[in-house]
Motif scaffolding. Structure first.
Motif, PDB file in Angstrom:
ATOM      1  N   GLY A 224       0.815  -1.213   0.000  1.00 42.63           N
ATOM      2  CA  GLY A 224       0.000   0.000   0.000  1.00 42.63           C
ATOM      3  C   GLY A 224       0.845   1.258   0.000  1.00 42.63           C
ATOM      4  N   GLN A 225       1.933   1.246   0.775  1.00 42.09           N
ATOM      5  CA  GLN A 225       2.832   2.400   0.805  1.00 42.09           C
ATOM      6  C   GLN A 225       3.578   2.550  -0.522  1.00 42.09           C
ATOM      7  N   ILE A 226       3.991   1.426  -1.098  1.00 39.13           N
ATOM      8  CA  ILE A 226       4.658   1.476  -2.402  1.00 39.13           C
ATOM      9  C   ILE A 226       3.710   2.033  -3.452  1.00 39.13           C
ATOM     10  N   GLY A 227       2.464   1.535  -3.449  1.00 41.41           N
ATOM     11  CA  GLY A 227       1.484   2.001  -4.424  1.00 41.41           C
ATOM     12  C   GLY A 227       1.191   3.486  -4.293  1.00 41.41           C
ATOM     13  N   ALA A 228       1.114   3.976  -3.050  1.00 41.01           N
ATOM     14  CA  ALA A 228       0.849   5.405  -2.848  1.00 41.01           C
ATOM     15  C   ALA A 228       1.988   6.260  -3.381  1.00 41.01           C
ATOM     16  N   ARG A 229       3.230   5.830  -3.148  1.00 41.57           N
ATOM     17  CA  ARG A 229       4.387   6.594  -3.634  1.00 41.57           C
ATOM     18  C   ARG A 229       4.427   6.636  -5.154  1.00 41.57           C
ATOM     19  N   VAL A 230       4.115   5.504  -5.776  1.00 44.29           N
ATOM     20  CA  VAL A 230       4.159   5.437  -7.241  1.00 44.29           C
ATOM     21  C   VAL A 230       2.934   6.104  -7.857  1.00 44.29           C
ATOM     22  N   GLY A 231       1.755   5.769  -7.342  1.00 47.12           N
ATOM     23  CA  GLY A 231       0.514   6.216  -7.960  1.00 47.12           C
ATOM     24  C   GLY A 231       0.331   7.716  -7.972  1.00 47.12           C
ATOM     25  N   ARG A 232       0.685   8.389  -6.878  1.00 46.56           N
ATOM     26  CA  ARG A 232       0.440   9.828  -6.794  1.00 46.56           C
ATOM     27  C   ARG A 232       1.365  10.621  -7.728  1.00 46.56           C
ATOM     28  N   ARG A 233       2.426   9.976  -8.256  1.00 44.27           N
ATOM     29  CA  ARG A 233       3.335  10.659  -9.172  1.00 44.27           C
ATOM     30  C   ARG A 233       2.918  10.509 -10.633  1.00 44.27           C
ATOM     31  N   LEU A 234       1.893   9.695 -10.884  1.00 39.19           N
ATOM     32  CA  LEU A 234       1.456   9.477 -12.261  1.00 39.19           C
ATOM     33  C   LEU A 234       0.559  10.618 -12.718  1.00 39.19           C
ATOM     34  N   SER A 235       0.727  11.055 -13.964  1.00 38.65           N
ATOM     35  CA  SER A 235      -0.160  12.070 -14.532  1.00 38.65           C
ATOM     36  C   SER A 235      -1.535  11.443 -14.743  1.00 38.65           C
ATOM     37  N   PRO A 236      -2.597  12.265 -14.856  1.00 42.94           N
ATOM     38  CA  PRO A 236      -3.932  11.701 -15.088  1.00 42.94           C
ATOM     39  C   PRO A 236      -3.994  10.787 -16.307  1.00 42.94           C
ATOM     40  N   ALA A 237      -3.309  11.170 -17.381  1.00 41.59           N
ATOM     41  CA  ALA A 237      -3.333  10.354 -18.598  1.00 41.59           C
ATOM     42  C   ALA A 237      -2.664   9.003 -18.368  1.00 41.59           C
ATOM     43  N   VAL A 238      -1.515   9.007 -17.684  1.00 44.10           N
ATOM     44  CA  VAL A 238      -0.812   7.752 -17.407  1.00 44.10           C
ATOM     45  C   VAL A 238      -1.615   6.902 -16.429  1.00 44.10           C
ATOM     46  N   LEU A 239      -2.171   7.535 -15.395  1.00 43.85           N
ATOM     47  CA  LEU A 239      -2.979   6.804 -14.428  1.00 43.85           C
ATOM     48  C   LEU A 239      -4.182   6.167 -15.114  1.00 43.85           C
TER      49      LEU A 239
END
Length: 257
Positions: A224-239
């Motif tokens: 969950g911590q890994i996902g939060a660090r990675v996910g919040r850095r993704l642009s809307p298009a990439v996400l």
């Protein structure tokens, strides 16, 4: 359990925690692994659900900044998630899975289409509201349509849960005038409610493999911590692209399961 089985379950928990925080569908990692090590399907399902609760909490904490200013919305939708998650958990203990198995891939496919078209659909809705003299931002809480959608998605989440995050994201992306990362934060909070209430039911009414629960719990909390660090850095298009990729894989696995 053999040592390789312990490692496989723990690794699946880490991956599921990360994927659930960014998108959803982490169950598609853990559930097949639990079946592969010999757990009965119902025991695997309920043990997996309980084990993923710490991952949901970890992911929600990781996205706490994006929840700022969204607590009225989150609490309102959490009521629907609570009712839906409780209902889904009770259905799991009383009904066969055939009906859900048939309809879930269709629901996920529709959700993916909404995710892909969400920017265009949201823009069209805002323009129509503006022409009609209505606040183009729409209802602040998504109205009864969003509440009902979250309730139904949470019923499925309490029952099995694979790709419920994709459904949440598509509903909120279409009906709320919010950034996708902030919507993802609300999704993570709702996952805590659904997984938590379902887990509470399973603790008292279902057979659990507590060793498996512990492995997945520790792994998913880390993920969950890994996902939060990675996910919040993704642009809307990439996400959005990640959501579509994971959702497509979920459909394939659900159809083949």
């Amino acid at each position: 359990m053999e040592i390789w089985e312990v490692i496989a379950v723990f690794a699946a928990g880490v991956g599921a925690g990360a994927i659930n925080t960014v998108v959803g569908s982490g169950t598609l990692l853990t559930f097949p692994v639990l079946l592969a090590i010999g757990l009965p399907p119902l025991t695997a399902n309920v043990s997996n659900n309980l084990g993923l609760v710490p991952g949901s909490i970890s992911g929600a904490i990781g996205y706490r900044r994006e929840l700022a200013g969204q607590w009225p919305l989150t609490l309102r939708l959490a009521a629907g998630a609570l009712i839906g998650g409780l209902t889904g958990a009770l259905l799991l203990l009383t009904l066969p899975s055939r009906a859900f198995d048939a309809i879930v891939p269709v629901l996920v496919a529709v959700a993916l289409i909404l995710v892909i078209l969400q920017p265009r659909l949201s823009r069209a809705v805002r323009e129509r509201r503006a022409r009609n003299g209505v606040d183009p931002g729409g209802r602040r809480h998504g109205g009864p349509v969003l509440f009902t959608g979250v309730l139904l998605a949470s019923m499925y989440g309490g029952y099995f849960g694979a790709a419920q995050g994709v459904i949440y994201l598509s509903l909120m992306g279409l009906l709320l005038n919010e950034d996708l990362q902030r919507i993802n934060a609300v999704k993570n909070a709702l996952a805590v409610v659904v997984n938590g209430v379902a887990a509470l039911v399973f603790v008292f009414a279902a057979e659990l493999d507590w060793f498996v629960v512990g492995l997945i719990a520790v792994g998913s909390a880390l993920g969950g911590q890994i996902g939060a660090r990675v996910g919040r850095r993704l642009s809307p298009a990439v996400l959005r692209g990640v959501i579509v990729a994971v959702g497509t894989a979920a459909i394939v696995m659900l159809v083949l399961r």
